[in-house]
Enzyme design. Structure first.
Site, PDB file in Angstrom:
ATOM      1  N   SER A  41       0.831  -1.192   0.000  1.00 53.60           N
ATOM      2  CA  SER A  41       0.000   0.000   0.000  1.00 53.60           C
ATOM      3  C   SER A  41       0.878   1.258   0.000  1.00 53.60           C
ATOM      4  CB  SER A  41      -0.955  -0.046   1.200  1.00 53.60           C
ATOM      5  OG  SER A  41      -1.910   0.982   1.134  1.00 53.60           O
ATOM      6  N   ASP A  96       4.237  24.356  -1.879  1.00 54.06           N
ATOM      7  CA  ASP A  96       5.598  24.124  -2.394  1.00 54.06           C
ATOM      8  C   ASP A  96       6.153  22.773  -1.948  1.00 54.06           C
ATOM      9  OD1 ASP A  96       5.637  25.016   0.249  1.00 54.06           O
ATOM     10  OD2 ASP A  96       7.641  25.882   0.065  1.00 54.06           O
ATOM     11  N   HIS A 135      -7.402  -5.332  -1.161  1.00 59.18           N
ATOM     12  CA  HIS A 135      -6.190  -4.560  -0.863  1.00 59.18           C
ATOM     13  C   HIS A 135      -5.281  -5.263   0.150  1.00 59.18           C
ATOM     14  CE1 HIS A 135      -3.890  -0.803  -0.669  1.00 59.18           C
ATOM     15  NE2 HIS A 135      -3.875  -0.932   0.636  1.00 59.18           N
TER      16      HIS A 135
END
Length: 422
Positions: free
Chosen positions: A137, A347, A400
């Protein structure tokens, strides 16, 4: 422990790897080797846990995928910075950094790029040669970062359920996520049709009167919908169904239900997750994430419980998303300030290098789960095509958590892919 020998390791690493002479934090890792093989020169396998914000597994012997890994490797279970025993980030520790802006600056060093640089320092100290890595994951996303910026440290790499979109924004991620979560809801109600009316009744009750949970937070309808997080695991639909079995005590929500719901919803054991989750998708040029999951949710009115109750539609559960309401929990409330600062920041440095990945010569094998609720398979398949030499296994056999629940079969398949056996 039965079948394994465990060894603790502690490492001092720079908080900011660009300032190696500045503040240091502590990183913990647990070495696991099969009994009787302690003195053998085995290759190292670094395991990068999912999350972000989850500590590494705590083994109780040769359990799960670890049983297969110990046939070939000496395994290192890394508590990624801020988790477990690695300078943990919690409501008790973070406020000591100062004002929210200072806390956010501290947290900006807890993304995949810093985790990879930690791993490289540890590798040079512990292994002294390239090692193998297994990323599950979020750990798979860290592995792609590793391949981007420090491939010389890797002998081979395996990724399960964690191939990220290389230039995908948080908004794009959630626009793809909500329809997948909707499909998981549909499958859930198909499996347990009797739960549709029950969930509507609970939602209506919580809209009228949110219920206090044992930790002091309120179970609002939005928090209740967050229980859908479990729908992406192999047994999640069944666990959710059983959670709802004894919801009512007359006209009141039962203490039993409220206590068990609180255990599923609480971030007390992984407070770093809601701080860092959507920052997983923040890179140069993508702009601020700005509570992406909450904003994008407005584009999917079917997830509004009030709208559903006004008609005949089922109340939908949500999934792996960070919402402002999560910071109403006592374990997260002191962290809302730095979260606001982080989610407004623009940023961010890049986490992946597409050009370097295209030229990759490290052997890589990846499992993409086609029905994965948490990681979009379309983006994963696109990324698989861009990483040089990657061998792909695309399957809907597992959800998953396939690595954890497959008793080593997923790991064995990836190893056979790497070694040219399939």
């Amino acid at each position: 422990m039965p079948g394994v020998t465990l060894t603790d390791h502690l490492f001092s690493v720079p908080l900011d790897h660009d300032r190696p002479d500045g503040e240091h934090i502590e990183i913990y890792a647990r070495e696991v080797v099969a009994i009787g093989r302690e003195r053998e020169r085995l290759p190292w396998l670094l395991f990068l846990q999912g999350g972000p914000g989850m500590r590494s597994p705590r083994p109780v012997g040769r359990d799960s995928w670890l049983d297969r890994a110990l046939d070939d490797y000496r395994v290192l279970l890394l508590d990624q910075r801020g988790t477990g025993r690695s300078s943990p980030v919690t409501r008790q520790t973070l406020p000591a950094r100062g004002e929210p802006a200072a806390q956010a600056d501290y947290l900006s060093h807890f993304r995949a790029d810093s985790i990879v640089r930690d791993a490289e320092l540890i590798r040079r100290e512990l292994a002294g040669e390239p090692w193998s890595v297994l990323g599950q994951s979020f750990g798979g996303m860290c592995t792609v970062t590793y391949l981007s910026f420090a491939p010389e440290g890797l002998r081979e790499a395996m990724i399960t359920g964690g191939l990220p979109g290389l230039r995908v924004t948080a908004d794009e991620v959630y626009r793809a996520t909500y329809p997948r979560v909707h499909r998981k809801n549909t499958a859930y109600y198909r499996r347990y049709p009797q739960d549709a009316a029950l969930v509507r009744r609970i939602a209506a009750h919580l809209i009228e009167r949110p219920e206090p949970l044992p930790d002091g937070s309120l179970l609002t309808v939005e928090a209740f919908q967050s229980l859908g997080m479990m729908l992406g695991t192999s047994d999640g639909a069944d666990v959710l169904h059983y959670l709802l079995e004894d919801t009512w005590a007359g006209a009141e929500l039962s203490d039993s239900f409220l206590a068990r719901a609180a255990a599923f919803l609480s971030y007390a054991q992984l407070p770093l997750n809601p701080l860092m989750h959507e920052l997983t998708y923040a890179q140069r040029g993508t702009g601020a994430t700005n509570w992406a999951a909450q904003r994008v949710r407005g584009e999917f009115p079917q997830f509004d419980a009030r709208t559903a109750l006004a008609g005949d539609d089922p109340v939908l559960f949500t999934g792996e998303m960070t919402y402002p309401c999560h910071f109403d929990q006592p374990c997260l409330a002191p962290l809302r300030g730095p979260a606001e600062v982080l989610f407004a920041r623009e940023d961010w440095p890049d986490l992946y290098d597409p050009q370097r990945l295209a030229a990759n010569d490290v052997p890589v094998a990846a499992a993409v789960y086609l029905d994965d609720m948490y990681v979009d398979a379309t983006y994963s398949l696109q990324t698989a095509e861009t990483i040089g030499g990657l061998r792909l296994w695309a399957t809907n056999e597992y959800e998953h958590d396939g690595l954890r629940v497959s008793s080593g079969r997923v790991l064995d398949h990836l190893l056979r892919l790497l070694h040219g056996q399939i």
